[in-house]
Motif scaffolding. Structure first.
Motif, PDB file in Angstrom:
ATOM      1  N   PRO A 124       5.200  77.912  -8.804  1.00  0.00           N
ATOM      2  CA  PRO A 124       6.188  78.188  -9.567  1.00  0.00           C
ATOM      3  C   PRO A 124       7.402  77.424  -9.453  1.00  0.00           C
ATOM      4  O   PRO A 124       8.258  76.701  -8.621  1.00  0.00           O
ATOM      5  N   ILE A 125       8.014  77.533 -10.831  1.00  0.00           N
ATOM      6  CA  ILE A 125       9.478  77.254 -10.460  1.00  0.00           C
ATOM      7  C   ILE A 125      10.573  78.006 -10.110  1.00  0.00           C
ATOM      8  O   ILE A 125      10.684  78.651 -11.089  1.00  0.00           O
ATOM      9  N   TRP A 126      11.393  77.796  -9.394  1.00  0.00           N
ATOM     10  CA  TRP A 126      12.045  78.705  -9.107  1.00  0.00           C
ATOM     11  C   TRP A 126      14.105  77.982  -8.914  1.00  0.00           C
ATOM     12  O   TRP A 126      14.423  77.565  -8.588  1.00  0.00           O
ATOM     13  N   LEU A 127      14.581  78.476  -9.890  1.00  0.00           N
ATOM     14  CA  LEU A 127      15.945  77.786 -10.658  1.00  0.00           C
ATOM     15  C   LEU A 127      15.556  76.022 -10.485  1.00  0.00           C
ATOM     16  O   LEU A 127      16.671  75.626  -9.947  1.00  0.00           O
ATOM     17  N   TYR A 128      14.822  76.433 -11.324  1.00  0.00           N
ATOM     18  CA  TYR A 128      14.712  74.822 -11.458  1.00  0.00           C
ATOM     19  C   TYR A 128      13.424  73.467 -10.659  1.00  0.00           C
ATOM     20  O   TYR A 128      14.030  72.468 -11.381  1.00  0.00           O
ATOM     21  N   SER A 129      13.570  74.160  -9.345  1.00  0.00           N
ATOM     22  CA  SER A 129      12.491  73.563  -8.766  1.00  0.00           C
ATOM     23  C   SER A 129      11.222  74.215  -7.960  1.00  0.00           C
ATOM     24  O   SER A 129      11.379  75.421  -8.766  1.00  0.00           O
ATOM     25  N   PRO A 130      10.449  73.164  -8.043  1.00  0.00           N
ATOM     26  CA  PRO A 130       9.075  73.843  -7.101  1.00  0.00           C
ATOM     27  C   PRO A 130       9.346  74.714  -6.144  1.00  0.00           C
ATOM     28  O   PRO A 130      10.617  74.234  -5.554  1.00  0.00           O
ATOM     29  N   ALA A 131       8.604  75.846  -6.053  1.00  0.00           N
ATOM     30  CA  ALA A 131       9.052  76.474  -4.983  1.00  0.00           C
ATOM     31  C   ALA A 131       9.565  75.796  -3.963  1.00  0.00           C
ATOM     32  O   ALA A 131       8.079  75.211  -3.102  1.00  0.00           O
ATOM     33  N   PRO A 132       9.976  76.336  -2.626  1.00  0.00           N
ATOM     34  CA  PRO A 132      10.117  75.777  -1.263  1.00  0.00           C
ATOM     35  C   PRO A 132       8.616  75.685  -0.703  1.00  0.00           C
ATOM     36  O   PRO A 132       8.790  74.806   0.104  1.00  0.00           O
ATOM     37  N   PRO A 133       8.331  76.798  -0.463  1.00  0.00           N
ATOM     38  CA  PRO A 133       6.413  76.099  -0.033  1.00  0.00           C
ATOM     39  C   PRO A 133       5.834  75.807  -0.006  1.00  0.00           C
ATOM     40  O   PRO A 133       5.071  74.677   0.832  1.00  0.00           O
ATOM     41  N   ILE A 134       6.040  75.026  -1.284  1.00  0.00           N
ATOM     42  CA  ILE A 134       5.611  73.285  -1.225  1.00  0.00           C
ATOM     43  C   ILE A 134       6.321  72.562  -1.417  1.00  0.00           C
ATOM     44  O   ILE A 134       5.109  70.827  -1.285  1.00  0.00           O
ATOM     45  N   TRP A 135       6.971  72.739  -1.178  1.00  0.00           N
ATOM     46  CA  TRP A 135       8.021  71.315  -0.782  1.00  0.00           C
ATOM     47  C   TRP A 135       7.002  70.975   0.683  1.00  0.00           C
ATOM     48  O   TRP A 135       7.284  70.450   1.607  1.00  0.00           O
ATOM     49  N   GLN A 136       7.429  72.376   1.303  1.00  0.00           N
ATOM     50  CA  GLN A 136       7.246  72.158   2.878  1.00  0.00           C
ATOM     51  C   GLN A 136       5.447  71.650   2.540  1.00  0.00           C
ATOM     52  O   GLN A 136       5.761  71.116   4.311  1.00  0.00           O
ATOM     53  N   HIS A 161      15.376  66.062 -11.882  1.00  0.00           N
ATOM     54  CA  HIS A 161      15.874  65.307 -10.496  1.00  0.00           C
ATOM     55  C   HIS A 161      14.928  65.766  -9.705  1.00  0.00           C
ATOM     56  O   HIS A 161      14.137  64.943  -8.752  1.00  0.00           O
ATOM     57  N   PHE A 162      14.482  67.238 -10.104  1.00  0.00           N
ATOM     58  CA  PHE A 162      13.879  67.600  -8.382  1.00  0.00           C
ATOM     59  C   PHE A 162      12.072  67.280  -8.816  1.00  0.00           C
ATOM     60  O   PHE A 162      11.268  67.377  -8.025  1.00  0.00           O
ATOM     61  N   ASP A 164      11.274  64.249 -10.020  1.00  0.00           N
ATOM     62  CA  ASP A 164      11.716  63.410  -9.449  1.00  0.00           C
ATOM     63  C   ASP A 164      11.320  62.931  -7.709  1.00  0.00           C
ATOM     64  O   ASP A 164      10.935  61.768  -7.625  1.00  0.00           O
ATOM     65  N   ASP A 165      12.850  64.172  -7.024  1.00  0.00           N
ATOM     66  CA  ASP A 165      11.963  63.832  -6.039  1.00  0.00           C
ATOM     67  C   ASP A 165      11.680  64.140  -4.735  1.00  0.00           C
ATOM     68  O   ASP A 165      11.306  63.599  -3.882  1.00  0.00           O
ATOM     69  N   PHE A 166      10.330  65.339  -5.967  1.00  0.00           N
ATOM     70  CA  PHE A 166       9.172  66.158  -5.130  1.00  0.00           C
ATOM     71  C   PHE A 166       8.481  64.447  -5.333  1.00  0.00           C
ATOM     72  O   PHE A 166       7.451  64.147  -4.326  1.00  0.00           O
ATOM     73  N   GLU A 167       8.068  63.574  -6.176  1.00  0.00           N
ATOM     74  CA  GLU A 167       6.806  62.138  -6.219  1.00  0.00           C
ATOM     75  C   GLU A 167       7.546  62.095  -5.411  1.00  0.00           C
ATOM     76  O   GLU A 167       7.245  61.197  -4.384  1.00  0.00           O
ATOM     77  N   LYS A 168       9.126  61.803  -4.516  1.00  0.00           N
ATOM     78  CA  LYS A 168       9.527  60.538  -4.302  1.00  0.00           C
ATOM     79  C   LYS A 168       8.423  61.608  -2.842  1.00  0.00           C
ATOM     80  O   LYS A 168       8.044  59.832  -1.308  1.00  0.00           O
ATOM     81  N   LEU A 169       9.061  62.597  -2.032  1.00  0.00           N
ATOM     82  CA  LEU A 169       8.520  62.961  -1.064  1.00  0.00           C
ATOM     83  C   LEU A 169       6.931  62.319  -1.101  1.00  0.00           C
ATOM     84  O   LEU A 169       6.718  62.238   0.062  1.00  0.00           O
ATOM     85  N   VAL A 170       5.596  62.594  -1.699  1.00  0.00           N
ATOM     86  CA  VAL A 170       4.431  62.607  -1.644  1.00  0.00           C
ATOM     87  C   VAL A 170       4.248  61.011  -1.573  1.00  0.00           C
ATOM     88  O   VAL A 170       3.530  60.576  -0.916  1.00  0.00           O
ATOM     89  N   ARG A 171       4.876  60.687  -2.376  1.00  0.00           N
ATOM     90  CA  ARG A 171       5.044  58.941  -2.314  1.00  0.00           C
ATOM     91  C   ARG A 171       5.304  58.282  -0.653  1.00  0.00           C
ATOM     92  O   ARG A 171       4.374  58.011  -0.542  1.00  0.00           O
ATOM     93  N   ALA A 172       6.495  58.605  -0.355  1.00  0.00           N
ATOM     94  CA  ALA A 172       6.064  58.968   1.328  1.00  0.00           C
ATOM     95  C   ALA A 172       5.572  58.717   2.195  1.00  0.00           C
ATOM     96  O   ALA A 172       5.307  58.326   2.739  1.00  0.00           O
ATOM     97  N   ASN A 173       4.599  59.819   1.508  1.00  0.00           N
ATOM     98  CA  ASN A 173       3.443  60.555   2.744  1.00  0.00           C
ATOM     99  C   ASN A 173       1.923  59.774   2.266  1.00  0.00           C
ATOM    100  O   ASN A 173       0.934  60.256   2.510  1.00  0.00           O
ATOM    101  N   GLY A 174       2.194  58.696   1.384  1.00  0.00           N
ATOM    102  CA  GLY A 174       1.048  57.780   1.305  1.00  0.00           C
ATOM    103  C   GLY A 174       0.729  58.593  -0.247  1.00  0.00           C
ATOM    104  O   GLY A 174      -0.712  57.315  -0.381  1.00  0.00           O
ATOM    105  N   ALA A 175       1.061  59.128  -1.025  1.00  0.00           N
ATOM    106  CA  ALA A 175       0.000  59.037  -2.229  1.00  0.00           C
ATOM    107  C   ALA A 175       0.445  57.822  -3.088  1.00  0.00           C
ATOM    108  O   ALA A 175       0.753  57.081  -3.625  1.00  0.00           O
ATOM    109  N   LYS A 176      -0.755  57.729  -3.325  1.00  0.00           N
ATOM    110  CA  LYS A 176      -1.755  56.496  -4.499  1.00  0.00           C
ATOM    111  C   LYS A 176      -0.549  56.455  -5.905  1.00  0.00           C
ATOM    112  O   LYS A 176      -0.029  55.674  -6.831  1.00  0.00           O
TER     113      LYS A 176
END
Length: 206
Positions: A124-136, A161-162, A164-176
């Motif tokens: 889900p989205i919590w306060l405009y951002s993906p919920a913390p567990p999926i970030w973790q 922008h949240f 976009d930040d999530f995309e940066k995270l998964v790309r940093a971990n190798g996402a194509k």
């Protein structure tokens, strides 16, 4: 004057308590309906699955969508749990407090994703951002060479922008590749039905 301040404070506290009770009772009702729907879902055969669906869902709405995605793509479905955000007032308060965080205690923290080509990550989205567990989960796992699709359901909106930040995270971990899909369910108490939610998600394929 002090008497009126106490009265105003009491009214505010009572209002907040009433809101908390209404929200948590609504979430529990949704969870019960969603659990029944998932219990009655068609079984899947996922041998040699090339797609994985990983989801965190508190009241089960995003979980219903995750199951639908898994059904469509003959995918393996993995559920993330986070005891800090269990249903009830304490979990709801914790969710509000941590909504903008990207740190959470989750189970499982890691999944071997090596055999999959496409990874759906849902919350889900919590306060405009993906919920913390999926970030973790995104921080903990390797997406090397994978196509990653973030999917969300929510009551209000998200802020780009949240995402976009999530995309940066998964790309940093190798996402194509990375893409984002979502469904606005509407305000709590007047939400669209589960079937309408699934139909809206599927319409994005067209």
């Amino acid at each position: 004057m002090i008497k009126w301040l106490f009265i105003i404070l009491a009214v505010v506290v009572l209002g907040l308590l009433s809101l908390a009770i209404w929200v948590t009772q609504t979430e529990k009702s949704q969870h019960a309906k969603n659990s029944l729907r998932l219990h009655n879902a068609e079984p899947r055969i996922t041998l040699d699955a090339k797609t994985a669906v990983v989801v965190f869902s508190r009241s089960g709405n995003t979980g219903v969508l995750a199951d639908h995605i898994a059904q469509k793509h003959n995918a393996e479905l993995f559920e993330i749990t986070a005891t800090d955000y269990e249903l009830g007032i304490p979990g709801w308060i914790a969710a509000l407090n941590d909504a903008r965080s990207n740190v959470a205690t989750i189970t499982p923290s890691n999944i071997n994703l090596e055999k999959y080509q496409t990874i759906y990550l849902g919350s889900p989205i919590w306060l405009y951002s993906p919920a913390p567990p999926i970030w973790q989960f995104a921080k903990n796992n390797d997406f090397s060479g994978k196509n990653v699709i973030l999917f969300n359901t929510f009551n209000s909106k998200f802020e780009q922008h949240f995402i976009d930040d999530f995309e940066k995270l998964v790309r940093a971990n190798g996402a194509k590749t990375f893409s984002h899909r979502y469904v606005n369910r509407g305000r709590m108490g007047s939400q669209i039905s589960s079937q309408d939610m699934l139909d809206k998600f599927d319409s994005q394929d067209n």
